[in-house]
Motif scaffolding. Structure first.
Motif, PDB file in Angstrom:
ATOM      1  N   GLY A   1      -3.034 -36.375  -6.834  1.00  0.00           N
ATOM      2  CA  GLY A   1      -3.982 -35.913  -7.695  1.00  0.00           C
ATOM      3  C   GLY A   1      -3.537 -35.474  -9.026  1.00  0.00           C
ATOM      4  O   GLY A   1      -4.052 -34.486  -9.749  1.00  0.00           O
ATOM      5  N   VAL A   2      -2.692 -36.239  -9.680  1.00  0.00           N
ATOM      6  CA  VAL A   2      -2.359 -35.866 -10.848  1.00  0.00           C
ATOM      7  C   VAL A   2      -3.494 -35.853 -11.961  1.00  0.00           C
ATOM      8  O   VAL A   2      -3.268 -35.062 -12.802  1.00  0.00           O
ATOM      9  CB  VAL A   2      -1.240 -36.952 -11.391  1.00  0.00           C
ATOM     10  CG1 VAL A   2      -0.778 -36.812 -12.841  1.00  0.00           C
ATOM     11  CG2 VAL A   2       0.073 -37.094 -10.501  1.00  0.00           C
ATOM     12  N   ASN A   3      -4.321 -36.633 -11.808  1.00  0.00           N
ATOM     13  CA  ASN A   3      -5.517 -36.610 -12.755  1.00  0.00           C
ATOM     14  C   ASN A   3      -6.702 -36.172 -12.350  1.00  0.00           C
ATOM     15  O   ASN A   3      -8.003 -36.408 -12.753  1.00  0.00           O
ATOM     16  CB  ASN A   3      -5.732 -38.320 -13.269  1.00  0.00           C
ATOM     17  CG  ASN A   3      -4.422 -38.836 -13.764  1.00  0.00           C
ATOM     18  OD1 ASN A   3      -4.100 -38.510 -14.672  1.00  0.00           O
ATOM     19  ND2 ASN A   3      -4.103 -40.018 -13.164  1.00  0.00           N
ATOM     20  N   SER A   4      -6.567 -35.682 -11.083  1.00  0.00           N
ATOM     21  CA  SER A   4      -7.963 -34.975 -10.446  1.00  0.00           C
ATOM     22  C   SER A   4      -8.683 -34.088 -11.344  1.00  0.00           C
ATOM     23  O   SER A   4      -9.964 -33.926 -11.374  1.00  0.00           O
ATOM     24  CB  SER A   4      -7.746 -34.513  -9.064  1.00  0.00           C
ATOM     25  OG  SER A   4      -7.198 -35.246  -8.138  1.00  0.00           O
ATOM     26  N   ALA A   5      -7.898 -33.162 -11.941  1.00  0.00           N
ATOM     27  CA  ALA A   5      -8.725 -32.033 -12.759  1.00  0.00           C
ATOM     28  C   ALA A   5      -9.385 -32.623 -14.063  1.00  0.00           C
ATOM     29  O   ALA A   5     -10.482 -32.182 -14.106  1.00  0.00           O
ATOM     30  CB  ALA A   5      -7.567 -30.902 -13.257  1.00  0.00           C
ATOM     31  N   ALA A   6      -8.917 -33.399 -14.581  1.00  0.00           N
ATOM     32  CA  ALA A   6      -9.415 -34.022 -15.730  1.00  0.00           C
ATOM     33  C   ALA A   6     -10.389 -34.923 -15.466  1.00  0.00           C
ATOM     34  O   ALA A   6     -11.568 -34.787 -16.159  1.00  0.00           O
ATOM     35  CB  ALA A   6      -8.145 -34.844 -16.610  1.00  0.00           C
TER      36      ALA A   6
ATOM     37  N   SER B   1     -17.060 -35.411 -13.872  1.00  0.00           N
ATOM     38  CA  SER B   1     -17.737 -36.072 -12.836  1.00  0.00           C
ATOM     39  C   SER B   1     -18.577 -34.979 -12.289  1.00  0.00           C
ATOM     40  O   SER B   1     -18.456 -33.771 -12.218  1.00  0.00           O
ATOM     41  CB  SER B   1     -16.713 -36.530 -11.720  1.00  0.00           C
ATOM     42  OG  SER B   1     -15.727 -37.357 -12.519  1.00  0.00           O
ATOM     43  N   ASP B   2     -19.794 -35.679 -11.774  1.00  0.00           N
ATOM     44  CA  ASP B   2     -20.559 -34.975 -10.990  1.00  0.00           C
ATOM     45  C   ASP B   2     -19.885 -34.506  -9.614  1.00  0.00           C
ATOM     46  O   ASP B   2     -20.046 -33.683  -8.957  1.00  0.00           O
ATOM     47  CB  ASP B   2     -21.970 -35.661 -10.643  1.00  0.00           C
ATOM     48  CG  ASP B   2     -22.757 -35.812 -12.078  1.00  0.00           C
ATOM     49  OD1 ASP B   2     -22.748 -35.141 -12.857  1.00  0.00           O
ATOM     50  OD2 ASP B   2     -23.353 -36.670 -12.300  1.00  0.00           O
ATOM     51  N   THR B   3     -19.481 -35.603  -9.231  1.00  0.00           N
ATOM     52  CA  THR B   3     -18.353 -35.560  -7.814  1.00  0.00           C
ATOM     53  C   THR B   3     -17.348 -36.751  -7.986  1.00  0.00           C
ATOM     54  O   THR B   3     -17.416 -37.629  -8.597  1.00  0.00           O
ATOM     55  CB  THR B   3     -19.420 -36.071  -6.503  1.00  0.00           C
ATOM     56  OG1 THR B   3     -20.545 -35.390  -6.521  1.00  0.00           O
ATOM     57  CG2 THR B   3     -18.508 -36.120  -5.379  1.00  0.00           C
ATOM     58  N   LEU B   4     -16.095 -36.047  -7.534  1.00  0.00           N
ATOM     59  CA  LEU B   4     -14.975 -37.065  -7.689  1.00  0.00           C
ATOM     60  C   LEU B   4     -14.642 -37.274  -6.051  1.00  0.00           C
ATOM     61  O   LEU B   4     -14.386 -36.527  -5.327  1.00  0.00           O
ATOM     62  CB  LEU B   4     -13.783 -36.126  -8.355  1.00  0.00           C
ATOM     63  CG  LEU B   4     -12.517 -36.853  -8.338  1.00  0.00           C
ATOM     64  CD1 LEU B   4     -12.655 -38.027  -9.120  1.00  0.00           C
ATOM     65  CD2 LEU B   4     -11.340 -36.053  -8.593  1.00  0.00           C
ATOM     66  N   LEU B   5     -14.340 -38.828  -6.082  1.00  0.00           N
ATOM     67  CA  LEU B   5     -13.795 -39.349  -4.683  1.00  0.00           C
ATOM     68  C   LEU B   5     -12.395 -39.614  -4.929  1.00  0.00           C
ATOM     69  O   LEU B   5     -12.111 -40.398  -5.979  1.00  0.00           O
ATOM     70  CB  LEU B   5     -14.645 -40.386  -4.356  1.00  0.00           C
ATOM     71  CG  LEU B   5     -16.106 -40.364  -4.258  1.00  0.00           C
ATOM     72  CD1 LEU B   5     -16.747 -41.724  -3.808  1.00  0.00           C
ATOM     73  CD2 LEU B   5     -16.669 -39.469  -3.482  1.00  0.00           C
ATOM     74  N   ALA B   6     -11.374 -38.867  -4.200  1.00  0.00           N
ATOM     75  CA  ALA B   6     -10.188 -39.276  -4.389  1.00  0.00           C
ATOM     76  C   ALA B   6      -9.466 -40.179  -3.061  1.00  0.00           C
ATOM     77  O   ALA B   6      -9.621 -39.843  -2.040  1.00  0.00           O
ATOM     78  CB  ALA B   6      -9.175 -37.793  -4.353  1.00  0.00           C
TER      79      ALA B   6
END
Length: 247
Positions: A54-59, A64-69
């Motif tokens: 999740g290195v880029n998850s916060a950015a 995003s409206d919703t983030l899928l990882a």
């Protein structure tokens, strides 16, 4: 990458999940290029493909409206604390409906696909019309220093990476319009050859198709000498292809 090697890579990344981010410095440099290109563009429903820890998850979540990882390694996904929907899955068979995503972001992941043509076709399938994919892919010409060092003992050490031309061809074959393309050389510097090899192991870049027969002490010493010589520092090079693709 073969299916067997992909499974081996999944296991390797799972074991390395806790220390991956510490060693992934070139990956961080590449993500800076991608995120700068994104600027403040709204990402809608966004897939972080090969999300790792999740290195880029916060950015990405901030835009995003919703983030899928999505990642192949459950241990990597367990490191993500940013609010997101976590998917443990293979990029070559995405568990998503067609025409469902606004954006795909993928940094230093797609080179692990079994078949880049299939992976890019999957991205095209799941993106909405006019949806965009922002990709950083390790390409041919990367880690030549390590290849040369291992070749000195008659061994292969680095997976095959597709050329810039082949990557572009796969994108066009999938149906994408290439809106932006860039090829950059990125470098990481280490205090010693031993540290360089340890870092490669931590990020999974040295999973060779030809197997993992243990090195003898003599072979290891020869590799270190070829890679580092009398230098106080060792630099490793990565050739990275950056793309913005539009469906």
């Amino acid at each position: 990458m073969s299916v067997a090697l992909k499974q081996q890579t999944q296991s390797h990344f799972s074991k390395a999940a806790c220390r991956y981010q510490h060693h992934a410095r070139v990956q961080a440099s590449a993500s800076e290029v991608l995120l700068a290109h994104l600027a403040l563009r709204p990402l809608g429903l966004c897939l972080d493909l090969g999300a790792g820890p999740g290195v880029n998850s916060a950015a990405l979540a901030a835009q995003s409206d919703t983030l899928l990882a999505l990642d192949l390694s459950p241990s990597m996904l367990a490191q993500i604390h940013t609010p997101s929907v976590k998917l443990c899955a293979d990029m070559d068979a995405l568990p998503l409906h067609g025409n469902s995503l606004d954006t795909v972001f993928s940094n230093f992941a797609m080179q692990w696909s079994s078949d880049l043509n299939i992976a890019l076709a999957e991205l095209y399938r799941v993106l909405k019309p006019k949806g965009r994919a922002y990709l950083a892919i390790v390409a041919a010409g990367s880690l030549g220093e390590v290849k040369t060092a291992f070749a000195s003992i008659g061994r292969a050490a680095i997976n095959h990476f597709a050329s810039f031309e082949d990557i572009l061809g796969s994108a066009h074959n999938a149906g994408f319009q290439v809106n932006w393309q860039q090829e950059l050389s990125l470098f990481d510097t280490y205090a010693s050859a031993k540290e360089a090899l340890k870092s490669l192991s931590a990020i999974g870049a040295n999973s060779a198709e030809q197997g993992h027969r243990a090195l003898s002490k003599g072979e290891y010493a020869q590799i270190l000498q070829c890679l580092g010589g009398d230098n106080s520092e060792v630099a490793l090079s990565y050739n990275v292809v950056f793309l913005e693709l539009i469906k």
